[in-house]
Design an enzyme around this catalytic site. Structure first.
Site, short mmCIF file in Angstrom:
data_model
loop_
_atom_site.label_atom_id
_atom_site.label_comp_id
_atom_site.label_asym_id
_atom_site.label_seq_id
_atom_site.Cartn_x
_atom_site.Cartn_y
_atom_site.Cartn_z
N HIS A 1 1.38 -1.02 0.01
CA HIS A 1 -0.15 0.02 0.02
C HIS A 1 1.04 1.21 0.14
O HIS A 1 0.30 2.45 0.33
CB HIS A 1 -0.81 -0.27 1.16
CG HIS A 1 -2.32 -0.24 0.99
ND1 HIS A 1 -2.81 -1.47 1.89
CD2 HIS A 1 -2.64 -1.68 0.01
CE1 HIS A 1 -3.42 -2.44 1.68
NE2 HIS A 1 -3.53 -1.96 0.62
N SER B 1 -8.20 -6.64 8.94
CA SER B 1 -9.18 -7.02 9.24
C SER B 1 -9.99 -7.25 8.68
O SER B 1 -11.06 -8.51 8.38
CB SER B 1 -10.27 -5.70 9.48
OG SER B 1 -9.85 -4.63 8.18
N GLU C 1 -8.93 -9.83 17.06
CA GLU C 1 -10.51 -9.83 16.90
C GLU C 1 -10.71 -10.97 15.77
O GLU C 1 -9.75 -10.69 14.50
CB GLU C 1 -11.74 -8.93 16.22
CG GLU C 1 -11.37 -7.94 17.57
CD GLU C 1 -11.74 -6.54 16.74
OE1 GLU C 1 -12.84 -6.03 17.36
OE2 GLU C 1 -11.27 -6.24 15.62
C1 BJW Z 1 -5.04 -6.34 15.98
C2 BJW Z 1 -4.09 -6.09 17.17
C3 BJW Z 1 -3.00 -6.46 17.87
C4 BJW Z 1 -5.70 -4.85 16.43
N1 BJW Z 1 -2.55 -7.83 17.82
N2 BJW Z 1 -4.22 -7.92 15.99
C5 BJW Z 1 -13.37 -6.90 -4.72
C6 BJW Z 1 -14.44 -6.23 -3.23
C7 BJW Z 1 -14.55 -5.18 -2.65
C8 BJW Z 1 -14.28 -4.00 -3.14
C9 BJW Z 1 -13.07 -4.53 -4.03
C10 BJW Z 1 -12.44 -5.49 -4.36
N3 BJW Z 1 -11.59 -5.04 -4.76
C11 BJW Z 1 -11.27 -3.64 -4.94
C12 BJW Z 1 -12.05 -3.26 -3.95
C13 BJW Z 1 -11.56 -1.98 -3.30
C14 BJW Z 1 -11.03 -1.74 -2.20
C15 BJW Z 1 -11.78 -2.30 -0.74
O1 BJW Z 1 -10.89 -3.06 -0.99
N4 BJW Z 1 -12.70 -1.47 -0.86
C16 BJW Z 1 -13.35 -2.24 0.32
C17 BJW Z 1 -13.14 -1.83 1.36
C18 BJW Z 1 -14.76 -2.95 0.37
N5 BJW Z 1 -10.25 -1.95 -2.73
C19 BJW Z 1 -9.21 -1.29 -3.49
O2 BJW Z 1 -9.38 0.14 -3.84
C20 BJW Z 1 -7.66 -1.36 -3.59
N6 BJW Z 1 -7.29 -1.19 -4.82
C21 BJW Z 1 -7.80 -1.96 -6.23
O3 BJW Z 1 -8.27 -3.01 -5.58
O4 BJW Z 1 -7.80 -1.29 -7.14
C22 BJW Z 1 -8.37 -2.19 -8.07
C23 BJW Z 1 -10.00 -2.11 -8.28
C24 BJW Z 1 -10.32 -1.05 -7.70
C25 BJW Z 1 -11.75 -0.63 -7.03
C26 BJW Z 1 -12.54 -1.93 -7.43
C27 BJW Z 1 -12.04 -2.61 -8.32
C28 BJW Z 1 -10.90 -3.21 -8.54
C29 BJW Z 1 -6.72 -0.44 -2.90
C30 BJW Z 1 -6.57 -1.07 -1.31
C31 BJW Z 1 -5.82 0.31 -1.25
C32 BJW Z 1 -5.83 0.25 0.98
N7 BJW Z 1 -5.18 1.59 1.40
C33 BJW Z 1 -5.48 1.97 3.11
C34 BJW Z 1 -5.30 3.28 3.37
C35 BJW Z 1 -4.60 4.30 2.89
C36 BJW Z 1 -3.48 3.71 3.52
C37 BJW Z 1 -3.14 4.51 4.96
O5 BJW Z 1 -3.52 5.70 4.79
O6 BJW Z 1 -2.07 4.59 5.46
O7 BJW Z 1 -5.14 1.03 3.24
S1 BJW Z 1 -7.13 1.31 3.26
C38 BJW Z 1 -6.91 1.34 4.76
O8 BJW Z 1 -6.76 -0.36 5.03
C39 BJW Z 1 -5.39 0.97 4.99
C40 BJW Z 1 -4.61 0.01 5.44
O9 BJW Z 1 -3.72 -0.86 4.65
C41 BJW Z 1 -6.16 -1.34 4.93
C42 BJW Z 1 -5.81 -2.74 5.74
O10 BJW Z 1 -6.32 -2.76 6.50
P1 BJW Z 1 -5.64 -3.86 7.78
O11 BJW Z 1 -4.52 -3.11 8.24
O12 BJW Z 1 -6.26 -4.69 7.58
O13 BJW Z 1 -6.12 -2.91 9.45
P2 BJW Z 1 -7.51 -2.52 10.12
O14 BJW Z 1 -7.77 -1.48 10.83
O15 BJW Z 1 -8.95 -3.11 8.77
O16 BJW Z 1 -7.63 -3.97 10.97
C43 BJW Z 1 -6.95 -4.11 12.29
C44 BJW Z 1 -7.16 -5.53 12.41
O17 BJW Z 1 -5.70 -5.62 13.15
C45 BJW Z 1 -8.24 -5.75 13.36
O18 BJW Z 1 -8.50 -7.01 12.67
C46 BJW Z 1 -8.08 -5.85 14.60
O19 BJW Z 1 -8.72 -6.62 15.45
C47 BJW Z 1 -6.60 -6.42 14.51
N8 BJW Z 1 -5.86 -5.78 15.74
N9 BJW Z 1 -4.77 -4.36 17.07
C48 BJW Z 1 -3.11 -8.07 16.69
N10 BJW Z 1 -1.81 -5.85 18.52
#
Ligand code: BJW
Ligand code: ZN
Length: 243
Positions: free
Chosen positions: A114, A190, A216
């Site tokens: 990312h 997540s 979680e």
């Molecule tokens: C712990 C803990 C501890 C806490 N120990 N655990 C297919 C289906 C539906 C939608 C799409 C799809 N394909 C693409 C999409 C669109 C979109 C998408 O996924 N949307 C969803 C919301 C549905 N994806 C995209 O747009 C991607 N691009 C792409 O696919 O291009 C082609 C395309 C585009 C459009 C349509 C179709 C195809 C790009 C995704 C880029 C994500 N960017 C972000 C933000 C920018 C980065 C920044 O500023 O930092 O990246 S989003 C945000 O979420 C960030 C993260 O990297 C990302 C993931 O989050 P993460 O890391 O999972 O964190 P959390 O907070 O969600 O979860 C933390 C977890 O940890 C929790 O479960 C806690 O329980 C746990 N936890 N403490 C262990 N100590």
């Protein structure tokens, strides 16, 4: 606790998310309720958001740069460094985190899928992204030296494609045919954001074994064969048996 055996016949793909940095003090996305200063994260982490209000986007990323510069890797990051030292080229770490903590901890085979918080690129020309720790918290938008256009953080925003070289590197690791057994471990994520959330399915299609370590249950927990619930900084240091 179940143990993950890392022997000379194993190759390991690790995917990390914000939860792995949480114990270092970096807020997770779901922990912020998907909001930053009452703006939906999509409004500050999408090309449309940048188009609408680039100064707001730079305030958000300036705050993140300042916050991430002050934090240190935790025992979860350190465990992954030890696993890599044991496995060498049979290890690949792909991270959704942009904070650079894996590299600072000493991980070498890292895919910043990312992007990187401490890199900047131009929104208007094709110059190479460059290292940048500067902050712009007061409503200014930095300008490109080459074209005079607007600079932006080198982050993959919602709706943007991940770098094809990154996807290829992951794909080649998954499909590698060298007689090793493929294991995939996701930690602190997540399972809600694609394409990272679909890696578990790619690995299973390739015949690999799948593990999730998360505080979680995640959106895709049921697609993993092993789920160890807990904090990554506590679970990862004791999860693997290096043989
Ligand atoms: C712990 C803990 C501890 C806490 N120990 N655990 C297919 C289906 C539906 C939608 C799409 C799809 N394909 C693409 C999409 C669109 C979109 C998408 O996924 N949307 C969803 C919301 C549905 N994806 C995209 O747009 C991607 N691009 C792409 O696919 O291009 C082609 C395309 C585009 C459009 C349509 C179709 C195809 C790009 C995704 C880029 C994500 N960017 C972000 C933000 C920018 C980065 C920044 O500023 O930092 O990246 S989003 C945000 O979420 C960030 C993260 O990297 C990302 C993931 O989050 P993460 O890391 O999972 O964190 P959390 O907070 O969600 O979860 C933390 C977890 O940890 C929790 O479960 C806690 O329980 C746990 N936890 N403490 C262990 N100590
Ligand atoms: Zn430019």
């Amino acid at each position: 606790m179940e143990q993950l055996v890392l022997d000379s016949r194993t190759r390991l793909l690790v995917l990390t998310g914000a939860g792995v940095s949480a114990e270092s003090g970096v807020p997770t996305f779901r922990g912020m309720n998907g909001l930053w200063e009452n703006h939906p994260v999509e409004a500050v982490a999408s090309p449309q958001g940048f188009q609408a209000d680039p100064a707001l986007v730079w305030r958000f990323y300036s705050q993140r740069r300042t916050g991430a510069a002050d934090v240190k890797p935790n025992p979860g990051h350190d465990a992954l460094v030890r696993w890599e030292a044991h496995l060498g080229d049979r290890f690949l770490l792909t991270t959704q985190n942009v904070d650079g903590l894996h590299t600072r901890a000493g991980s070498q085979r890292v895919v910043d899928m990312h992007g990187n918080l401490f890199r900047t690129k131009c929104a208007d020309c094709r110059r190479e992204p460059f290292d940048d720790t500067s902050v712009h918290p007061s409503g200014t938008v930095p300008k490109c030296d080459s074209c005079g256009g607007r600079l932006r953080p080198d982050i993959v925003w919602f709706g943007e494609m991940l770098a094809s070289a990154d996807l290829e590197r992951i794909g080649e690791f998954v499909s590698r045919k060298d007689g090793t057994r493929l294991v995939f471990l996701a930690a602190g994520t997540s399972g809600a954001v694609w394409p990272a959330a679909g890696l578990v399915d790619e690995v299973r299609t390739a015949g690999g074994e799948t593990w999730l370590v998360n505080y979680e249950s995640a959106a895709n927990t049921e697609r993993f064969q092993h789920f160890v619930q807990g904090l990554s900084g506590q679970v990862l240091p004791t999860l693997a048996k290096l043989v």
